[in-house]
Design a protein around this motif. Structure first.
Motif, mmCIF file in Angstrom:
data_model
loop_
_atom_site.group_PDB
_atom_site.id
_atom_site.type_symbol
_atom_site.label_atom_id
_atom_site.label_comp_id
_atom_site.label_asym_id
_atom_site.label_seq_id
_atom_site.Cartn_x
_atom_site.Cartn_y
_atom_site.Cartn_z
ATOM 1 N N TYR A 153 4.978 8.742 12.504
ATOM 2 C CA TYR A 153 5.904 9.558 11.915
ATOM 3 C C TYR A 153 5.697 9.408 10.365
ATOM 4 O O TYR A 153 5.463 8.537 9.749
ATOM 5 N N GLN A 154 5.593 10.695 9.805
ATOM 6 C CA GLN A 154 5.130 10.869 8.427
ATOM 7 C C GLN A 154 6.260 11.543 7.660
ATOM 8 O O GLN A 154 6.423 12.857 7.988
ATOM 9 N N ALA A 155 6.940 11.106 6.814
ATOM 10 C CA ALA A 155 8.204 11.886 6.131
ATOM 11 C C ALA A 155 7.771 12.746 5.192
ATOM 12 O O ALA A 155 8.353 13.896 5.008
ATOM 13 N N ASP A 156 6.847 12.400 4.514
ATOM 14 C CA ASP A 156 6.427 13.405 3.249
ATOM 15 C C ASP A 156 5.317 14.020 3.366
ATOM 16 O O ASP A 156 4.090 13.451 3.527
ATOM 17 N N GLU A 198 9.739 -3.576 -3.623
ATOM 18 C CA GLU A 198 10.711 -2.533 -4.155
ATOM 19 C C GLU A 198 9.659 -1.671 -5.090
ATOM 20 O O GLU A 198 8.734 -2.345 -5.701
ATOM 21 N N ASP A 199 10.028 -0.308 -5.014
ATOM 22 C CA ASP A 199 9.018 0.405 -5.920
ATOM 23 C C ASP A 199 9.903 1.360 -6.479
ATOM 24 O O ASP A 199 11.262 1.798 -6.019
ATOM 25 N N ASN A 200 9.654 2.099 -7.572
ATOM 26 C CA ASN A 200 10.369 3.475 -8.081
ATOM 27 C C ASN A 200 9.723 4.663 -7.809
ATOM 28 O O ASN A 200 9.347 5.530 -8.872
ATOM 29 N N GLY A 227 -2.441 8.225 4.912
ATOM 30 C CA GLY A 227 -2.080 7.271 5.845
ATOM 31 C C GLY A 227 -2.202 7.610 7.440
ATOM 32 O O GLY A 227 -2.462 8.915 7.448
ATOM 33 N N SER A 228 -2.091 6.478 8.222
ATOM 34 C CA SER A 228 -2.030 6.937 9.584
ATOM 35 C C SER A 228 -0.916 7.317 10.197
ATOM 36 O O SER A 228 -0.798 7.704 11.563
ATOM 37 N N GLY A 229 0.286 6.791 9.595
ATOM 38 C CA GLY A 229 1.482 7.187 10.104
ATOM 39 C C GLY A 229 1.729 5.980 11.039
ATOM 40 O O GLY A 229 2.958 5.649 11.687
ATOM 41 N N LEU A 230 1.101 4.877 10.990
ATOM 42 C CA LEU A 230 1.337 3.777 11.859
ATOM 43 C C LEU A 230 1.636 2.402 10.989
ATOM 44 O O LEU A 230 2.001 1.483 11.525
ATOM 45 N N GLY A 231 1.536 2.448 9.622
ATOM 46 C CA GLY A 231 1.754 1.311 8.937
ATOM 47 C C GLY A 231 2.904 0.798 9.046
ATOM 48 O O GLY A 231 3.064 -0.504 9.205
ATOM 49 N N LEU A 232 4.304 1.466 8.915
ATOM 50 C CA LEU A 232 5.356 0.773 9.088
ATOM 51 C C LEU A 232 5.725 0.608 10.476
ATOM 52 O O LEU A 232 6.370 -0.547 10.758
ATOM 53 N N ALA A 233 5.016 1.327 11.335
ATOM 54 C CA ALA A 233 5.360 0.840 13.113
ATOM 55 C C ALA A 233 4.690 -0.658 13.302
ATOM 56 O O ALA A 233 5.269 -1.515 13.950
ATOM 57 N N SER A 268 0.682 -1.173 0.011
ATOM 58 C CA SER A 268 -0.023 -0.094 -0.233
ATOM 59 C C SER A 268 0.956 1.090 0.129
ATOM 60 O O SER A 268 0.590 2.157 -0.721
ATOM 61 N N ASN A 269 2.150 1.215 0.698
ATOM 62 C CA ASN A 269 2.877 2.376 0.933
ATOM 63 C C ASN A 269 3.415 2.517 -0.531
ATOM 64 O O ASN A 269 3.855 3.770 -1.059
ATOM 65 N N ALA A 270 3.972 1.245 -1.150
ATOM 66 C CA ALA A 270 4.598 1.524 -2.452
ATOM 67 C C ALA A 270 3.734 2.190 -3.412
ATOM 68 O O ALA A 270 4.147 2.799 -4.400
ATOM 69 N N TYR A 271 2.239 1.735 -3.360
ATOM 70 C CA TYR A 271 1.085 2.451 -4.132
ATOM 71 C C TYR A 271 1.315 3.893 -3.862
ATOM 72 O O TYR A 271 1.256 4.725 -4.874
ATOM 73 N N ARG A 272 1.305 4.038 -2.550
ATOM 74 C CA ARG A 272 0.799 5.645 -2.310
ATOM 75 C C ARG A 272 1.847 6.507 -2.437
ATOM 76 O O ARG A 272 1.684 7.733 -2.913
ATOM 77 N N TYR A 273 3.270 5.837 -2.308
ATOM 78 C CA TYR A 273 4.199 6.845 -2.614
ATOM 79 C C TYR A 273 5.114 6.506 -3.938
ATOM 80 O O TYR A 273 5.985 6.912 -4.356
ATOM 81 N N GLY A 274 4.296 5.831 -4.806
ATOM 82 C CA GLY A 274 4.783 5.579 -6.040
ATOM 83 C C GLY A 274 4.347 6.553 -7.245
ATOM 84 O O GLY A 274 3.747 7.267 -6.884
HETATM 85 P P1 ADP Z 1 1.739 6.436 6.458
HETATM 86 O O1 ADP Z 1 0.416 5.948 6.961
HETATM 87 O O2 ADP Z 1 2.057 7.622 6.610
HETATM 88 O O3 ADP Z 1 2.051 5.755 5.098
HETATM 89 P P2 ADP Z 1 3.883 4.559 7.390
HETATM 90 O O4 ADP Z 1 4.102 4.220 8.851
HETATM 91 O O5 ADP Z 1 3.443 3.465 6.713
HETATM 92 O O6 ADP Z 1 2.736 5.748 7.576
HETATM 93 O O7 ADP Z 1 5.000 5.169 6.538
HETATM 94 C C1 ADP Z 1 5.597 6.224 7.327
HETATM 95 C C2 ADP Z 1 6.148 7.089 6.368
HETATM 96 O O8 ADP Z 1 7.330 6.638 5.557
HETATM 97 C C3 ADP Z 1 5.412 7.732 5.403
HETATM 98 O O9 ADP Z 1 4.587 8.819 5.820
HETATM 99 C C4 ADP Z 1 6.222 8.181 4.215
HETATM 100 O O10 ADP Z 1 6.803 9.454 4.091
HETATM 101 C C5 ADP Z 1 7.411 7.066 4.256
HETATM 102 N N1 ADP Z 1 7.160 5.930 3.190
HETATM 103 C C6 ADP Z 1 6.743 4.727 3.658
HETATM 104 N N2 ADP Z 1 6.829 3.856 2.585
HETATM 105 C C7 ADP Z 1 7.573 4.700 1.630
HETATM 106 C C8 ADP Z 1 7.596 4.203 0.310
HETATM 107 N N3 ADP Z 1 7.429 3.001 -0.229
HETATM 108 N N4 ADP Z 1 8.021 5.304 -0.527
HETATM 109 C C9 ADP Z 1 8.523 6.498 -0.064
HETATM 110 N N5 ADP Z 1 8.200 6.905 1.310
HETATM 111 C C10 ADP Z 1 7.516 5.971 2.171
#
Ligand code: ADP
Length: 468
Positions: free
Chosen positions: A418-421, A399-401, A428-434, A371-377
């Motif tokens: 934490y949300q970087a972008d 892997e995504d580009n 998102g919720s900022g919890l996906g990767l956690a 889902s993240n790869a789609y979202r930030y793809g």
């Molecule tokens: P979110 O719900 O914001 O996606 P995540 O915990 O899943 O929260 O991810 C935290 C942050 O990591 C995202 O806000 C995003 O900035 C960065 N991130 C996660 N996956 C990717 C990705 N595939 N490409 C670029 N940035 C990503």
């Protein structure tokens, strides 16, 4: 007994044991001492009599060897010379020279009348009771020529030994209790000193439980004994408590912060819409905003619940042997349908890779990464999911580009909320990767990321092979 302090209990126990040991030793030594002294008394009786044997001589003629200091008695056709070295009494041992009918010739016998009935018997040691006192009697027949028919009888009272023993006993009776009391007092003080840190530990624990200040620590100073180790363990525990309490507070504050945004949007949208009469399409638009924010809140709440449950109650998730290759194919198959932004999703999975894991959690892990790869793809980009085995591990990667992640953000993206972008934060919720990290750790694995801003990212999960 239970109401006594630890210090009193320790002192009482070892005092009782000490008193017992001292008493037993005292009586053992007393009885041993008595035996030794009795033997000494008997030996001294025998030796004294034997020594005296040489001090008696017989001469036919009075002129032979006459001297002033010796004692002379007429006997048979000559006389007996008793040397002045003859010990009449020494150390309570009395020696008397007598005839075969026990008539006293020379020397002393304080119990002559009581021992008169006792037959003379050469070289034998006997006991006789005189009143309440016990006497040892030792006879020796003189054998030198001319002295036949003469006997030496030695007597000694048993109390002779008792005198020395009772002096030792009396001294011990005074000294030992004093020493025992000193030992008890010393033990009481040492026990007090040793246990004092425990009071400090309990005081610190009380301060923490009353004031709720988890920053408190127990300070016992330098040391490495059991009590110091106990205090260290307590401090570690307080540290962990403090950490988990702080992270709980942080979680609550982050969660409220995250929820506040959609709630504010809903409130603002409602207020704005209700200000005046609106057209049906304006109401519809407003409702869509409310629905979107409502969905966001629902997802956030669901993610929070999932995260907390996984963090606090991992035991609720059961692990089973499952085909990870099939699971990866299925998740990719389902998510490929979305094909957001025209992104293609492919799956290259080695066949028949098995893992002992939780199906729901592993599905969640992979779908979060995809889902993240789609979202930030990027538009028309790709997502490649791979699954393979290495010597002792199973490697799953996505892997995504897409937009990639700045180097400085890489260490933070696995943190909660934490949300970087910032341009995509609404998504998102900022919890996906956690959550992905928690799930990986739950399966004993590790998650990592490699990324180049503008070129894409690769998330890699390495599980240990745990099938056997
Ligand atoms: P979110 O719900 O914001 O996606 P995540 O915990 O899943 O929260 O991810 C935290 C942050 O990591 C995202 O806000 C995003 O900035 C960065 N991130 C996660 N996956 C990717 C990705 N595939 N490409 C670029 N940035 C990503």
């Amino acid at each position: 007994m239970n109401r006594l302090s630890l210090r009193a209990k320790i002192t009482l126990w070892y005092s009782a044991v000490l008193v017992l040991i001292v008493a037993l030793t005292y009586f053992a030594l007393l009885s041993l001492g008595r035996q030794v002294i009795q033997k000494t008394v008997k030996d001294s009786l025998i030796t004294t009599v034997a020594d005296n044997v040489d001090e008696v001589e017989y001469y036919y003629d009075i002129d032979e060897g006459f001297n002033e200091v010796d004692y002379y008695v007429d006997y048979e056709n000559g006389y007996i010379e008793i040397d002045d070295d003859f010990l009449r009494e020494v150390n309570g041992v009395y020696t008397s020279l007598c005839l075969s009918d026990k008539t006293l010739v020379y020397g002393e016998n304080p119990v002559a009348s009581e021992t008169a009935a006792l037959q003379l018997s050469d070289g034998s040691l006997r006991q006789i009771k005189v009143g309440s006192e016990l006497y040892y009697v030792y006879d020796k027949k003189l054998t030198l020529s001319g002295l036949e028919g003469l006997w030496l009888r030695g007597v000694v009272s048993e109390t002779q030994g008792e005198v020395q023993l009772s002096a030792v006993a009396r001294m011990s009776l005074i000294l030992l209790p004093v020493l025992v009391l000193l030992a008890i007092a010393g033990g009481y003080i040492i026990a007090g000193r040793t246990l004092r840190p425990i009071d400090r530990i309990s005081a610190a624990a009380a301060r923490i439980s009353q004031g709720g200040d988890l920053k408190q620590r127990i300070d016992l100073g330098e040391g490495s004994d059991e009590i110091h180790r106990l205090a260290d363990r307590f401090n570690e525990m307080f540290g962990r408590l403090e950490n988990s309490f702080t992270s709980q507070q942080q979680f609550i504050s982050d969660a409220s912060h995250e929820l506040r945004t959609p709630v504010s949007v809903i409130m603002a949208q409602c207020e704005l819409t209700l200000e005046k009469e609106r057209t049906p399409s304006e109401y519809e638009e407003a409702l869509e905003v409310v629905e979107r924010q409502g969905r966001k809140m629902t997802r956030l709440i669901k993610d929070m619940l999932d995260f907390t449950r996984l963090e606090l109650h991992p035991e609720k998730y059961k692990k089973k042997l499952l085909n990870l290759s099939e699971l990866a194919e299925d998740v990719c198959g389902d998510l490929a349908i979305i094909a957001e932004k025209g992104i293609s999703l492919t799956c290259e999975a080695e066949k028949e890779i098995y893992i002992k894991g939780n199906r729901g959690l592993l599905t969640r892990l992979l779908s979060n990464l995809i889902s993240n790869a789609y979202r930030y793809g990027r538009e028309g980009g790709y997502i490649k999911t791979r699954l393979k085995t290495a010597e002792n591990s199973i490697i799953l990667s996505v892997e995504d580009n897409g937009i990639g992640i700045e180097g400085g953000e890489l260490q933070n993206i696995f943190l909660r909320f934490y949300q970087a972008d910032s341009s995509h934060t609404g998504a998102g919720s900022g919890l996906g990767l956690a959550i992905a990290k928690e799930i990986t750790q739950f399966h004993g694995g590790e998650i990592s990321v490699k990324s180049r801003p503008g070129s894409g990212s690769t998330f890699t999960v390495v599980f240990p092979k745990n099938v056997l």
